[in-house]
Design an enzyme around this catalytic site. Structure first.
Site, PDB file in Angstrom:
ATOM      1  N   LYS A 189       0.824  -1.189  -0.080  1.00 36.04           N
ATOM      2  CA  LYS A 189      -0.089   0.013   0.027  1.00 36.04           C
ATOM      3  C   LYS A 189       0.822   1.219   0.034  1.00 36.04           C
ATOM      4  O   LYS A 189       1.306   1.513   1.012  1.00 36.04           O
ATOM      5  CB  LYS A 189      -1.073   0.022   1.458  1.00 36.04           C
ATOM      6  CG  LYS A 189      -1.871   0.819   1.404  1.00 36.04           C
ATOM      7  CD  LYS A 189      -1.464   2.079   2.044  1.00 36.04           C
ATOM      8  CE  LYS A 189      -2.575   3.179   1.878  1.00 36.04           C
ATOM      9  NZ  LYS A 189      -1.983   4.463   1.315  1.00 36.04           N
ATOM     10  N   SER A 243       4.279   7.418  10.643  1.00 41.39           N
ATOM     11  CA  SER A 243       4.264   8.072  11.518  1.00 41.39           C
ATOM     12  C   SER A 243       3.757   7.187  12.775  1.00 41.39           C
ATOM     13  O   SER A 243       3.209   6.540  12.684  1.00 41.39           O
ATOM     14  CB  SER A 243       3.251   9.332  11.503  1.00 41.39           C
ATOM     15  OG  SER A 243       1.768   8.628  11.090  1.00 41.39           O
ATOM     16  N   GLU A 265       8.321   1.048  11.599  1.00 39.76           N
ATOM     17  CA  GLU A 265       9.418   1.943  11.636  1.00 39.76           C
ATOM     18  C   GLU A 265       8.737   3.531  11.508  1.00 39.76           C
ATOM     19  O   GLU A 265       8.166   3.871  10.647  1.00 39.76           O
ATOM     20  CB  GLU A 265      10.058   1.633   9.941  1.00 39.76           C
ATOM     21  CG  GLU A 265      10.822   0.562   9.997  1.00 39.76           C
ATOM     22  CD  GLU A 265      12.143   1.079  10.907  1.00 39.76           C
ATOM     23  OE1 GLU A 265      12.530   1.900  11.171  1.00 39.76           O
ATOM     24  OE2 GLU A 265      12.681   0.134  11.285  1.00 39.76           O
ATOM     25  N   CYS A 300      13.469  10.233   7.370  1.00 41.95           N
ATOM     26  CA  CYS A 300      13.060  10.009   8.659  1.00 41.95           C
ATOM     27  C   CYS A 300      14.427   9.990   9.795  1.00 41.95           C
ATOM     28  O   CYS A 300      14.095  10.165  10.927  1.00 41.95           O
ATOM     29  CB  CYS A 300      12.647   8.423   8.741  1.00 41.95           C
ATOM     30  SG  CYS A 300      13.758   7.340   8.056  1.00 41.95           S
ATOM     31  N   GLU A 399       8.623  15.679  15.762  1.00 41.53           N
ATOM     32  CA  GLU A 399       9.058  15.730  14.628  1.00 41.53           C
ATOM     33  C   GLU A 399       8.428  16.512  13.458  1.00 41.53           C
ATOM     34  O   GLU A 399       7.079  16.581  13.475  1.00 41.53           O
ATOM     35  CB  GLU A 399       8.930  14.156  14.037  1.00 41.53           C
ATOM     36  CG  GLU A 399       9.517  13.926  12.590  1.00 41.53           C
ATOM     37  CD  GLU A 399       9.149  12.460  12.082  1.00 41.53           C
ATOM     38  OE1 GLU A 399       7.981  12.175  12.003  1.00 41.53           O
ATOM     39  OE2 GLU A 399      10.265  11.807  11.682  1.00 41.53           O
TER      40      GLU A 399
HETATM   41  P1  NAD Z   1       1.647   8.289   7.617  1.00 42.92           P
HETATM   42  O1  NAD Z   1       1.947   7.602   9.019  1.00 42.92           O
HETATM   43  O2  NAD Z   1       1.009   9.428   7.572  1.00 42.92           O
HETATM   44  O3  NAD Z   1       1.572   7.551   6.383  1.00 42.92           O
HETATM   45  C1  NAD Z   1       2.145   6.199   6.125  1.00 42.92           C
HETATM   46  C2  NAD Z   1       1.217   5.077   5.478  1.00 42.92           C
HETATM   47  O4  NAD Z   1       0.256   4.878   6.364  1.00 42.92           O
HETATM   48  C3  NAD Z   1       0.771   5.868   4.178  1.00 42.92           C
HETATM   49  O5  NAD Z   1       0.848   4.913   3.242  1.00 42.92           O
HETATM   50  C4  NAD Z   1      -0.731   6.029   4.577  1.00 42.92           C
HETATM   51  O6  NAD Z   1      -1.751   5.971   3.732  1.00 42.92           O
HETATM   52  C5  NAD Z   1      -1.070   5.245   5.624  1.00 42.92           C
HETATM   53  N1  NAD Z   1      -1.896   5.429   6.653  1.00 42.92           N
HETATM   54  C6  NAD Z   1      -2.474   6.544   7.112  1.00 42.92           C
HETATM   55  N2  NAD Z   1      -3.691   6.147   7.884  1.00 42.92           N
HETATM   56  C7  NAD Z   1      -3.589   4.914   8.125  1.00 42.92           C
HETATM   57  C8  NAD Z   1      -4.440   4.147   8.865  1.00 42.92           C
HETATM   58  N3  NAD Z   1      -5.448   4.665   9.532  1.00 42.92           N
HETATM   59  N4  NAD Z   1      -4.441   2.840   8.958  1.00 42.92           N
HETATM   60  C9  NAD Z   1      -3.296   2.482   8.091  1.00 42.92           C
HETATM   61  N5  NAD Z   1      -2.490   2.932   7.463  1.00 42.92           N
HETATM   62  C10 NAD Z   1      -2.534   4.141   7.370  1.00 42.92           C
HETATM   63  O7  NAD Z   1       3.287   8.867   7.330  1.00 42.92           O
HETATM   64  P2  NAD Z   1       3.657   9.783   6.049  1.00 42.92           P
HETATM   65  O8  NAD Z   1       3.214  11.239   6.320  1.00 42.92           O
HETATM   66  O9  NAD Z   1       3.646   9.097   4.780  1.00 42.92           O
HETATM   67  O10 NAD Z   1       5.183   9.875   6.266  1.00 42.92           O
HETATM   68  C11 NAD Z   1       5.767  10.518   7.088  1.00 42.92           C
HETATM   69  C12 NAD Z   1       6.459   9.686   8.297  1.00 42.92           C
HETATM   70  O11 NAD Z   1       7.083   8.525   8.106  1.00 42.92           O
HETATM   71  C13 NAD Z   1       7.460  10.491   9.302  1.00 42.92           C
HETATM   72  O12 NAD Z   1       6.946  10.387  10.708  1.00 42.92           O
HETATM   73  C14 NAD Z   1       8.672   9.818   9.168  1.00 42.92           C
HETATM   74  O13 NAD Z   1       9.315  10.029  10.186  1.00 42.92           O
HETATM   75  C15 NAD Z   1       8.145   8.456   9.001  1.00 42.92           C
HETATM   76  N6  NAD Z   1       9.232   7.544   8.392  1.00 42.92           N
HETATM   77  C16 NAD Z   1       9.869   6.717   9.027  1.00 42.92           C
HETATM   78  C17 NAD Z   1      11.066   5.968   8.475  1.00 42.92           C
HETATM   79  C18 NAD Z   1      11.924   4.945   9.205  1.00 42.92           C
HETATM   80  O14 NAD Z   1      12.477   4.250   8.434  1.00 42.92           O
HETATM   81  N7  NAD Z   1      11.721   4.830  10.413  1.00 42.92           N
HETATM   82  C19 NAD Z   1      11.218   6.308   7.187  1.00 42.92           C
HETATM   83  C20 NAD Z   1      10.441   7.172   6.167  1.00 42.92           C
HETATM   84  C21 NAD Z   1       9.601   7.949   7.044  1.00 42.92           C
END
Ligand code: NAD
Length: 495
Positions: A189, A243, A265, A300, A399
């Site tokens: 996804k 997140s 992650e 991240c 963050e």
């Molecule tokens: P997000 O959590 O908003 O979304 C991540 C994914 O989750 C997307 O595909 C989104 O559609 C999906 N999602 C959203 N709501 C959901 C729900 N209720 N149930 C299941 N899935 C859902 O994060 P983002 O804005 O896409 O990315 C930014 C975040 O990702 C930051 O916090 C960043 O630090 C983190 N990140 C972490 C790493 C790592 O390796 N630790 C790497 C890259 C990004």
């Protein structure tokens, strides 16, 4: 070939509508609904993407399960699985620039970085796990005579990979490649704002000979597609990057459904600690600036808290601010751009909001602080350095995921450790010192999954990347990642 002319040709190509990829076939969402993909480069509509629903997720999980049970991949000879995964890597490399430009049009990362971090890294990841397929052995336990104890790992079944928008191909590959190498079927996804390059990856996997149903891609909103995967009774493992808020929801979904394993992650607020005895302060300043401002801070592991020893604080911060002020921010499809666009208007407003709050709370703006290039219609924020950040301030704890660096000052090693560990996160960190003993003490004392010494960023597939504390529990990369996608099986055999 990476030339500006070729990039300029690719950026003008029409982008076909994004469709779901289920059971080896591209198609619309069952409801026919779509979502709009906006390019952060200029704010224009790039294309429409299928907005999947729980029904589409069910179709994809069923296709994945059917392929797993059929055994065309899960029980295929290692040599076959290796061949297909090597072929995927080759095809990613063959289409590297096209994939990178498509991804940049979707999420705004500067192309010079995207070409390495996205197709370059994804191809390397597929190759790394392809090579591992016939090199991981089981164990024979040291049992008493007359008993044979066998310990093996077997694929879990159906893996759901849910990924963010900042590096979709790289992070997608970190999950899909080890899951496939272990013999699983996958439902992927992508994030709403970065689906296109992963849909292209699905086509590449099919072309490489990956059997139908082994990789499925369901695009759409997180609250629909992601939640349905989290709640599905036939998904065995969730591999998530994103997140903390969504990570928490996935744990709830697991508890409410089939107790599927969730590897999370999550984000970070990573400390970058500079001692006065750093081997080269100019290198430290440049690397620190790149450690936060590349991909406009949407990384991240970004070193978003600069923690500087008192005796060098003012000069060092002035140098980092000067480097930030001199960075070329703008069109991410220009090869000379050093920081591209913010991925969405919403994320840009969030970045600007954090800058305002930091200044209201007493931070001093050293450079940046504003939206720029409004005339393009795109989303751009100046690299921003704010000093005088105290541990209680929001910029010290939350963050931003944008080009905003908060600076703190320390006097002693103990204080540096206290500040470094003063958040709920524990993803990455760096320490700059020429003192070997101190470097080791700091590596041991900082609660982070990855601690750099005298550098920031840059690692390869051989070392795991993952968090401690609220940065999560699921390490990507290295052979350790295979454990996430396998079940441990013991056999106790009476001889
Ligand atoms: P997000 O959590 O908003 O979304 C991540 C994914 O989750 C997307 O595909 C989104 O559609 C999906 N999602 C959203 N709501 C959901 C729900 N209720 N149930 C299941 N899935 C859902 O994060 P983002 O804005 O896409 O990315 C930014 C975040 O990702 C930051 O916090 C960043 O630090 C983190 N990140 C972490 C790493 C790592 O390796 N630790 C790497 C890259 C990004």
């Amino acid at each position: 070939m990476m030339s500006q002319t070729e990039i300029d040709r690719l950026r003008l190509l029409p982008v076909p509508a994004g469709q779901l990829f289920i059971g080896g076939t591209f198609g619309a969402a069952a409801s026919g609904e779509t979502l709009v993909s906006i390019s952060p480069i200029d704010g224009t509509v790039l294309t429409q993407i299928a907005a999947g629903s729980a029904h589409d997720v069910d179709l994809a999980v069923t296709a994945a399960r059917r392929s797993f049970d059929a055994g065309h991949w899960s029980r295929a000879a290692p040599a076959f699985r290796k061949k297909v995964m090597f072929r995927i890597a080759e095809l990613i490399e063959k289409h590297a620039l096209e994939l990178a430009v498509l991804g940049v049009r979707d999420n705004g990362t500067e192309i010079a970085m995207a070409i390495k971090a996205e197709p370059g890294s994804a191809a390397g990841t597929f190759r790394y796990y392809a090579e591992a397929i016939d090199k991981i052995n089981g164990e024979i336990a040291p049992t008493a005579p007359g008993i044979l104890g066998l310990i093996s790992r077997e694929p879990v079944g159906v893996v759901a990979a849910i990924v963010p928008w900042n590096f979709p191909l790289m992070i997608g590959a970190w999950k899909v490649a080890p899951a496939l190498a272990a013999g699983n079927s996958v439902v992927l996804k992508p994030a709403e704002g970065a689906s296109l390059s992963l849909l292209r990856l699905a086509a590449i996997c099919a072309e490489a000979g990956l059997p139908e149903g082994v990789l499925n891609v369901v695009t759409g909103y997180g609250t629909a597609v992601g939640a349905a995967l989290g709640l599905h009774m036939d998904v065995d493992v969730i591999a998530f990057t994103g997140s903390g808020g969504v990570g928490r929801k996935l744990l709830e979904y697991s508890a409410r459904s089939n107790l599927k394993r969730c590897y999370l992650e999550l984000g970070g607020k990573s400390p970058n600690v500079v001692f006065a005895d750093a081997p080269d302060l100019e290198v430290a300043a440049k690397t620190s600036a790149m450690g936060i401002f590349r991909n406009s801070g949407q990384v991240c592991v970004a070193g978003s808290r600069l923690i500087v020893e008192d005796s060098i604080h003012d000069a060092f911060v002035a140098r980092v601010a000067a480097i930030a002020a001199g960075m070329r921010v703008g069109d991410p499809l220009n090869l000379t751009t050093e920081a591209g666009a913010i991925s969405s208007a919403e994320q840009m407003r969030k970045d600007l909001g954090y800058i305002d709050v930091a200044v209201q709370e007493g931070g001093q703006l050293e450079t940046g602080g504003a939206q720029i290039l409004q005339e393009t219609g795109g989303f751009y924020v100046q690299p921003t350095v704010i000093s005088g950040i105290q541990p209680h301030m929001r910029l010290a704890r939350e963050e931003v995921f944008g080009p905003v660096l908060g600076v703190m000052r320390f006097h002693t090693e103990e204080e540096a450790i206290r500040l470094a560990n003063g958040t709920d996160y524990g993803l990455a960190a760096a320490v700059w010192t020429a003192n070997l003993g101190r470097a080791h003490r700091m590596v041991g004392a900082i609660k982070a999954g990855l601690v750099h010494v005298n550098t920031y960023g840059g690692s390869d597939n051989t070392v795991p990347l993952g968090g401690m504390r609220q940065s999560g529990n699921g390490h990507d990369k290295s052979l350790h990642a295979i454990d996430k996608y396998t079940d441990l099986k013991s056999a106790w055999i009476q001889l």
